[in-house]
Design a protein around this motif. Sequence first.
Motif, PDB file in Angstrom:
ATOM      1  N   GLN A   1      -5.924   8.696  -7.873  1.00 27.21           N
ATOM      2  CA  GLN A   1      -6.337   9.886  -7.133  1.00 27.21           C
ATOM      3  C   GLN A   1      -6.268  11.023  -8.152  1.00 27.21           C
ATOM      4  O   GLN A   1      -5.187  11.456  -8.520  1.00 27.21           O
ATOM      5  CB  GLN A   1      -5.410  10.150  -5.940  1.00 27.21           C
TER       6      GLN A   1
ATOM      7  N   SER B   1      -3.353   4.636  -1.945  1.00 27.92           N
ATOM      8  CA  SER B   1      -3.788   3.704  -2.988  1.00 27.92           C
ATOM      9  C   SER B   1      -4.870   2.807  -2.402  1.00 27.92           C
ATOM     10  O   SER B   1      -4.898   2.558  -1.196  1.00 27.92           O
ATOM     11  CB  SER B   1      -2.609   2.862  -3.486  1.00 27.92           C
ATOM     12  N   ASP B   2      -5.759   2.325  -3.252  1.00 28.05           N
ATOM     13  CA  ASP B   2      -6.813   1.399  -2.829  1.00 28.05           C
ATOM     14  C   ASP B   2      -6.333  -0.045  -2.841  1.00 28.05           C
ATOM     15  O   ASP B   2      -7.058  -0.934  -2.411  1.00 28.05           O
ATOM     16  CB  ASP B   2      -8.031   1.529  -3.752  1.00 28.05           C
TER      17      ASP B   2
ATOM     18  N   SER C   1      -5.204   1.907  -8.725  1.00 27.66           N
ATOM     19  CA  SER C   1      -5.841   2.972  -7.961  1.00 27.66           C
ATOM     20  C   SER C   1      -5.515   4.315  -8.608  1.00 27.66           C
ATOM     21  O   SER C   1      -4.459   4.470  -9.224  1.00 27.66           O
ATOM     22  CB  SER C   1      -5.333   2.936  -6.516  1.00 27.66           C
TER      23      SER C   1
ATOM     24  N   PRO D   1       0.842  -1.203   0.000  1.00 31.40           N
ATOM     25  CA  PRO D   1       0.000   0.000   0.000  1.00 31.40           C
ATOM     26  C   PRO D   1       0.876   1.251   0.000  1.00 31.40           C
ATOM     27  O   PRO D   1       1.883   1.316   0.703  1.00 31.40           O
ATOM     28  CB  PRO D   1      -0.788  -0.130   1.314  1.00 31.40           C
TER      29      PRO D   1
END
Length: 146
Positions: A94, A111-112, A92, A67
């Motif tokens: 943004q 991040s997802d 992910s 992550p």
Amino acid sequence: MRCVIAALLLSLCAGCATGSNAWVELAGQRYGVEVADDDAERARGLMFRDELAHDRGMLFIHDREEPQAYWMKNTRIPLDILYFDNQRRLVSQQRDVPPCALGDGCPPYPSDAPARYVLELNAGEAARLKLALGAELKFGRGIPHS
């Protein structure tokens, strides 16, 4: 004289991976990138810059997939922060992350999913490219393919 020339050539090549010839391709669009592949380069990122050319970005290479969370501390330009896994697939996004002048008070943008590579582009690029999860990031000359 040969030693001087050899030393000069070695010093010029020392920055080849981060030089202006490094590029990535995403959704058919090529971007010249600066490569941040150590702690100091990753920490500085795009701080204190007033602009980023439309066809440029910064590629952050981490030692392992995990992550990630980025922030905009001392960053003056809005960015899209794109997270990619070991296979260089988008995991992910943004988008349209605003500049932040709050120092350590700037919020994180995580991040997802675990990521190894992070690409920062000018805000709006992800929307323009219509990026969806799974998009492949292709590495060009000057970027390690490990």
